[in-house]
Design a protein around this motif. Structure first.
Motif, PDB file in Angstrom:
ATOM      1  N   LYS A  28     -22.224 -18.553 -77.749  1.00  0.00           N
ATOM      2  CA  LYS A  28     -22.284 -18.160 -76.333  1.00  0.00           C
ATOM      3  C   LYS A  28     -21.608 -16.808 -76.072  1.00  0.00           C
ATOM      4  N   SER A  29     -21.396 -16.033 -77.124  1.00  0.00           N
ATOM      5  CA  SER A  29     -20.753 -14.735 -76.994  1.00  0.00           C
ATOM      6  C   SER A  29     -21.753 -13.682 -76.533  1.00  0.00           C
ATOM      7  N   THR A  30     -21.264 -12.623 -75.888  1.00  0.00           N
ATOM      8  CA  THR A  30     -22.126 -11.493 -75.544  1.00  0.00           C
ATOM      9  C   THR A  30     -22.393 -10.628 -76.775  1.00  0.00           C
ATOM     10  N   CYS A  31     -21.627 -10.823 -77.829  1.00  0.00           N
ATOM     11  CA  CYS A  31     -21.777 -10.073 -79.085  1.00  0.00           C
ATOM     12  C   CYS A  31     -21.621  -8.571 -78.863  1.00  0.00           C
ATOM     13  N   LYS A  32     -20.652  -8.211 -78.057  1.00  0.00           N
ATOM     14  CA  LYS A  32     -20.464  -6.817 -77.681  1.00  0.00           C
ATOM     15  C   LYS A  32     -20.322  -5.901 -78.895  1.00  0.00           C
ATOM     16  N   ALA A  60     -35.884  -0.169 -77.607  1.00  0.00           N
ATOM     17  CA  ALA A  60     -36.384  -1.222 -76.716  1.00  0.00           C
ATOM     18  C   ALA A  60     -35.988  -2.615 -77.207  1.00  0.00           C
ATOM     19  N   ASP A  61     -35.653  -2.749 -78.491  1.00  0.00           N
ATOM     20  CA  ASP A  61     -35.292  -4.046 -79.076  1.00  0.00           C
ATOM     21  C   ASP A  61     -33.818  -4.402 -78.881  1.00  0.00           C
ATOM     22  N   LEU A  62     -33.024  -3.459 -78.432  1.00  0.00           N
ATOM     23  CA  LEU A  62     -31.578  -3.661 -78.333  1.00  0.00           C
ATOM     24  C   LEU A  62     -31.192  -4.508 -77.123  1.00  0.00           C
ATOM     25  N   ILE A  63     -30.025  -5.124 -77.226  1.00  0.00           N
ATOM     26  CA  ILE A  63     -29.429  -5.892 -76.126  1.00  0.00           C
ATOM     27  C   ILE A  63     -28.203  -5.123 -75.648  1.00  0.00           C
ATOM     28  N   MET A  64     -28.017  -5.102 -74.356  1.00  0.00           N
ATOM     29  CA  MET A  64     -26.914  -4.363 -73.750  1.00  0.00           C
ATOM     30  C   MET A  64     -25.555  -4.874 -74.231  1.00  0.00           C
ATOM     31  N   ILE A  91     -28.548 -10.819 -71.962  1.00  0.00           N
ATOM     32  CA  ILE A  91     -30.014 -10.811 -71.920  1.00  0.00           C
ATOM     33  C   ILE A  91     -30.498 -10.493 -70.500  1.00  0.00           C
ATOM     34  N   GLU A  92     -29.897 -11.146 -69.504  1.00  0.00           N
ATOM     35  CA  GLU A  92     -30.283 -10.918 -68.112  1.00  0.00           C
ATOM     36  C   GLU A  92     -30.098  -9.450 -67.726  1.00  0.00           C
ATOM     37  N   LEU A  97     -32.310  -3.960 -66.779  1.00  0.00           N
ATOM     38  CA  LEU A  97     -32.315  -2.529 -67.103  1.00  0.00           C
ATOM     39  C   LEU A  97     -33.653  -2.076 -67.662  1.00  0.00           C
ATOM     40  N   ARG A  98     -34.409  -3.000 -68.253  1.00  0.00           N
ATOM     41  CA  ARG A  98     -35.764  -2.668 -68.724  1.00  0.00           C
ATOM     42  C   ARG A  98     -36.679  -2.296 -67.554  1.00  0.00           C
TER      43      ARG A  98
END
Length: 121
Positions: A28-32, A60-64, A91-92, A97-98
Protein backbone atom coordinates in the motif's frame (compact mmCIF):
# COMPACT_ATOMS: atom_id res chain seq x y z
CA UNK A 1 7.43 -2.79 -8.64
CA UNK A 2 5.94 -5.74 -6.79
CA UNK A 3 7.93 -8.10 -8.99
CA UNK A 4 11.16 -6.17 -8.38
CA UNK A 5 10.75 -6.38 -4.61
CA UNK A 6 9.80 -10.06 -4.71
CA UNK A 7 12.77 -10.82 -6.94
CA UNK A 8 15.34 -8.75 -5.05
CA UNK A 9 14.78 -9.80 -1.46
CA UNK A 10 14.86 -13.60 -1.78
CA UNK A 11 18.42 -13.34 -3.15
CA UNK A 12 20.86 -14.81 -0.61
CA UNK A 13 23.08 -11.72 -0.35
CA UNK A 14 20.52 -8.94 -0.30
CA UNK A 15 21.41 -6.13 2.14
CA UNK A 16 18.90 -6.51 5.00
CA UNK A 17 19.20 -2.84 5.97
CA UNK A 18 17.73 -1.89 2.56
CA UNK A 19 14.47 -3.77 2.94
CA UNK A 20 12.74 -0.78 4.55
CA UNK A 21 13.79 1.42 1.60
CA UNK A 22 12.31 -0.74 -1.15
CA UNK A 23 8.56 -0.50 -1.02
CA UNK A 24 5.87 -1.99 -3.23
CA UNK A 25 2.25 -1.35 -4.18
CA UNK A 26 1.30 -4.60 -2.43
CA UNK A 27 2.36 -2.90 0.82
CA UNK A 28 0.00 0.00 0.00
CA UNK A 29 3.02 2.29 -0.38
CA UNK A 30 3.19 5.18 -2.84
CA UNK A 31 6.65 3.83 -3.79
CA UNK A 32 8.01 7.36 -3.94
CA UNK A 33 11.70 6.39 -4.11
CA UNK A 34 11.20 3.82 -6.85
CA UNK A 35 8.90 6.08 -8.86
CA UNK A 36 11.39 8.93 -8.51
CA UNK A 37 14.22 6.68 -9.69
CA UNK A 38 12.14 5.58 -12.68
CA UNK A 39 11.40 9.22 -13.47
CA UNK A 40 15.11 10.04 -13.52
CA UNK A 41 15.94 7.08 -15.73
CA UNK A 42 13.03 7.37 -18.20
CA UNK A 43 12.32 11.10 -18.63
CA UNK A 44 14.77 13.30 -20.50
CA UNK A 45 14.99 17.01 -19.87
CA UNK A 46 17.31 19.81 -20.92
CA UNK A 47 18.18 20.78 -17.33
CA UNK A 48 19.95 17.55 -16.43
CA UNK A 49 17.52 16.55 -13.68
CA UNK A 50 16.09 13.60 -15.57
CA UNK A 51 18.69 11.50 -17.39
CA UNK A 52 16.42 9.67 -19.84
CA UNK A 53 18.84 6.78 -20.35
CA UNK A 54 16.22 4.00 -20.30
CA UNK A 55 14.24 3.70 -23.51
CA UNK A 56 12.07 0.63 -22.89
CA UNK A 57 9.63 2.65 -20.81
CA UNK A 58 7.95 5.85 -21.94
CA UNK A 59 7.22 8.86 -19.73
CA UNK A 60 3.52 8.05 -20.22
CA UNK A 61 4.11 4.75 -18.34
CA UNK A 62 5.40 6.42 -15.17
CA UNK A 63 3.53 6.90 -11.90
CA UNK A 64 3.77 10.18 -10.03
CA UNK A 65 6.24 10.11 -7.12
CA UNK A 66 3.90 11.00 -4.30
CA UNK A 67 5.07 12.21 -0.89
CA UNK A 68 3.73 14.49 1.82
CA UNK A 69 4.50 17.68 -0.12
CA UNK A 70 3.08 16.54 -3.45
CA UNK A 71 0.06 15.07 -1.66
CA UNK A 72 -0.65 18.33 0.19
CA UNK A 73 -0.56 20.48 -2.94
CA UNK A 74 -2.52 17.95 -5.02
CA UNK A 75 -5.28 17.94 -2.39
CA UNK A 76 -5.43 21.74 -2.29
CA UNK A 77 -5.71 21.78 -6.09
CA UNK A 78 -8.45 19.10 -5.92
CA UNK A 79 -6.38 16.72 -8.03
CA UNK A 80 -6.98 13.81 -5.63
CA UNK A 81 -9.91 12.78 -3.48
CA UNK A 82 -8.67 9.79 -1.50
CA UNK A 83 -8.31 10.30 2.24
CA UNK A 84 -5.12 8.26 2.68
CA UNK A 85 -1.83 8.58 0.83
CA UNK A 86 -1.12 5.18 -0.69
CA UNK A 87 -0.51 3.47 -4.04
CA UNK A 88 -4.07 4.17 -5.20
CA UNK A 89 -3.54 7.86 -4.44
CA UNK A 90 -0.42 7.89 -6.63
CA UNK A 91 -2.43 6.23 -9.41
CA UNK A 92 -5.32 8.68 -8.96
CA UNK A 93 -2.98 11.67 -9.13
CA UNK A 94 -1.19 10.29 -12.19
CA UNK A 95 -4.50 9.72 -13.97
CA UNK A 96 -5.59 13.26 -13.18
CA UNK A 97 -2.29 14.68 -14.47
CA UNK A 98 -2.71 12.65 -17.67
CA UNK A 99 -5.65 14.92 -18.41
CA UNK A 100 -3.11 17.75 -18.75
CA UNK A 101 -0.42 15.76 -20.60
CA UNK A 102 -1.13 12.14 -21.47
CA UNK A 103 2.39 11.64 -22.83
CA UNK A 104 4.23 12.88 -19.74
CA UNK A 105 2.03 13.27 -16.65
CA UNK A 106 4.97 13.06 -14.26
CA UNK A 107 6.52 16.26 -15.58
CA UNK A 108 4.43 18.10 -12.98
CA UNK A 109 6.30 16.45 -10.11
CA UNK A 110 8.83 19.20 -9.57
CA UNK A 111 6.17 21.94 -9.60
CA UNK A 112 3.90 20.17 -7.11
CA UNK A 113 6.82 19.20 -4.89
CA UNK A 114 8.28 22.71 -4.99
CA UNK A 115 5.02 24.35 -3.98
CA UNK A 116 4.62 21.86 -1.15
CA UNK A 117 8.14 22.14 0.21
CA UNK A 118 8.06 25.93 0.24
CA UNK A 119 4.55 25.89 1.67
CA UNK A 120 3.62 28.70 -0.69
CA UNK A 121 0.33 27.08 -1.43
Amino acid sequence: LNHFRNYFFPLPDYPHRNKKHVSSPSQKSTCKRLNMFLRWMVRKDSCGVDFGIWNKLKPADLIMPCDLHVDRVARKLNLINRKQTDWQTAIELTERLREFDRHDPVKYDFALFGLGIEEKF
